[in-house]
Design an enzyme around this catalytic site. Structure first.
Site, PDB file in Angstrom:
ATOM      1  CB  SER A 179     -12.193  -1.870  -9.733  1.00 26.17           C
ATOM      2  OG  SER A 179     -12.020  -0.929  -8.675  1.00 26.17           O
ATOM      3  CE  LYS A 224      -4.527   0.835   0.272  1.00 30.34           C
ATOM      4  NZ  LYS A 224      -5.586   0.080  -0.433  1.00 30.34           N
ATOM      5  CG  ASP A 264      -7.092   3.467  -1.180  1.00 32.08           C
ATOM      6  OD1 ASP A 264      -7.347   4.239  -0.251  1.00 32.08           O
ATOM      7  OD2 ASP A 264      -7.315   2.246  -1.126  1.00 32.08           O
ATOM      8  CB  ALA A 293     -17.501  -1.250   4.819  1.00 29.80           C
ATOM      9  CG  ASN A 294     -11.553  -1.963   3.102  1.00 28.07           C
ATOM     10  OD1 ASN A 294     -11.452  -3.133   2.742  1.00 28.07           O
ATOM     11  ND2 ASN A 294     -11.381  -0.947   2.270  1.00 28.07           N
TER      12      ASN A 294
END
Length: 362
Positions: A152, A89, A124, A265-266
């Site tokens: 996406s 990341k 992101d 959701a993360n």
């Protein structure tokens, strides 16, 4: 592709061993104002892939904490999806509304390029496909830009839908989601598409979103949908969190009326103690990093030049992963999160064994 050239960047390697990271690097470029961190958590399965978050962090320490946590999550997401990818990341410190410039993005591209393919970046929070177009002028290690596979959002929604349908069939039999009531919280590019898929499947859908615009848009396209201030405590069979994380807390679980929790959701759980609380209440929770891997699968397909049909099949396979997890849960009595973590650990260990064997053979 023409790769931009400029003065060398000031890149510093940090010690990531305490958190289990293979590499953590910072980059400062006074000429453009770039301040960025790339964290590569684990590459036993393949090169790291993860998005770039452009965010006005309060400090570099706060940004470092975020990128370390997010990169580890990407290792789990890729491994659970069966991808030959590692977890990575990146974060860029600053307000994207004021600090983002083509020069800064190009400098960031050079930072990514300096890693020579150990890390592939994507979009992101705070970055777009258009931004990645600029990044791509300085590196080929970028996916999800306009020259790639596109937005996406549908793939993420389709992966969540596949996971949800597999869970529903596991709990309720062949009818699955047909006739079931699903509460979708968050109507962004993923949640809104999930609503359409659920309606096509014959589910009844209840929605909630803080944005009046997003809510109106979905209701105009799907007038059969019911809107509520909140769906977390609504009389639904499935709760699908697709907005902010940490909505599942010790207090909110007591109000939850759903039998299944599965969303995009993360970091849906406030802390790990919530998972056993869900199990005690008879609620099946699909770990978020399993359910929401569709977007990752799509952009990863660019690396291996997968066709759109192949990518859709790969995303649909999330349902099979969920079925395997739930069967193990039935056999062992363990939590879905425990089984999912175990599958990730098995795949990483198998990759390590393969590397060790190759080294001995050499």
């Amino acid at each position: 592709m023409t790769v931009a050239t400029a003065a060398p960047l000031a890149v510093e390697r940090l010690d990531g061993t305490a958190t289990g990271h293979e590499q953590v690097l910072t980059c400062h470029d006074p000429a453009t104002g770039l301040r960025a961190i790339v964290a590569i958590h684990d590459t036993r399965l393949g090169p790291a892939l993860g998005g770039t978050r452009f965010y006005p962090y309060g400090s570099e320490a706060e940004a470092l904490t975020d990128v370390l946590r997010l990169s580890e999550g990407m290792t789990h997401k890729a491994a659970a999806a069966g991808l030959a990818l590692g977890g990575g990341k990146a974060v860029i410190l600053g307000d994207p509304a004021t600090a983002k410039t083509p020069e800064l993005l190009a400098a960031y591209g050079r930072f990514v390029d300096s890693l020579a393919g150990q890390y592939f970046t994507a979009a992101d929070v705070g970055t777009t496909a258009q931004d990645l177009d600029v990044v791509a002028t300085a590196t080929r290690y970028v996916v999800g830009h306009n020259g790639g596979s596109g937005d996406s959002g549908f793939s993420t929604a389709y992966g969540v839908f596949s996971a949800m349908r597999a869970t529903a069939e596991h709990r309720w039999g062949g009818a699955g989601l047909r006739g079931r009531r699903v509460g979708v919280e968050g109507l962004g590019k993923v949640g809104a598409r999930l609503v359409a898929l659920l309606l096509e499947e014959g589910a009844e859908v209840i929605v909630a979103d803080r944005s009046a615009t997003a809510l109106t848009d979905v209701l105009e396209r799907h007038p059969q949908v019911t809107a509520r201030h909140s769906v977390l405590d609504a009389p639904v069979d499935v709760y699908a969190p697709c907005a902010l994380g940490a909505t599942l807390t010790p207090a909110s679980v007591d109000d939850l009326r759903a039998t299944i929790v599965c969303g995009a959701a993360n970091n849906q759980l406030l802390d790990p103690s919530v998972a056993p609380q869900l199990q005690v209440r008879g609620i099946t929770w699909v770990p978020d990093y399993v359910a929401n891997a569709g977007g990752l699968i799509q952009v990863a397909g660019e690396i291996w030049e997968r066709t759109a049909d192949q990518v859709r099949g790969d995303v649909a396979a999330i349902g099979e992963t969920v079925r395997a997890i739930l069967r193990r849960c039935d056999d062992s009595g363990r939590l879905p999160s425990q089984v999912a973590d175990e599958i990730v650990a098995e795949r990483l260990a198998a990759a390590s064994s393969s590397v060790d064997t190759e080294e001995v053979g050499a």
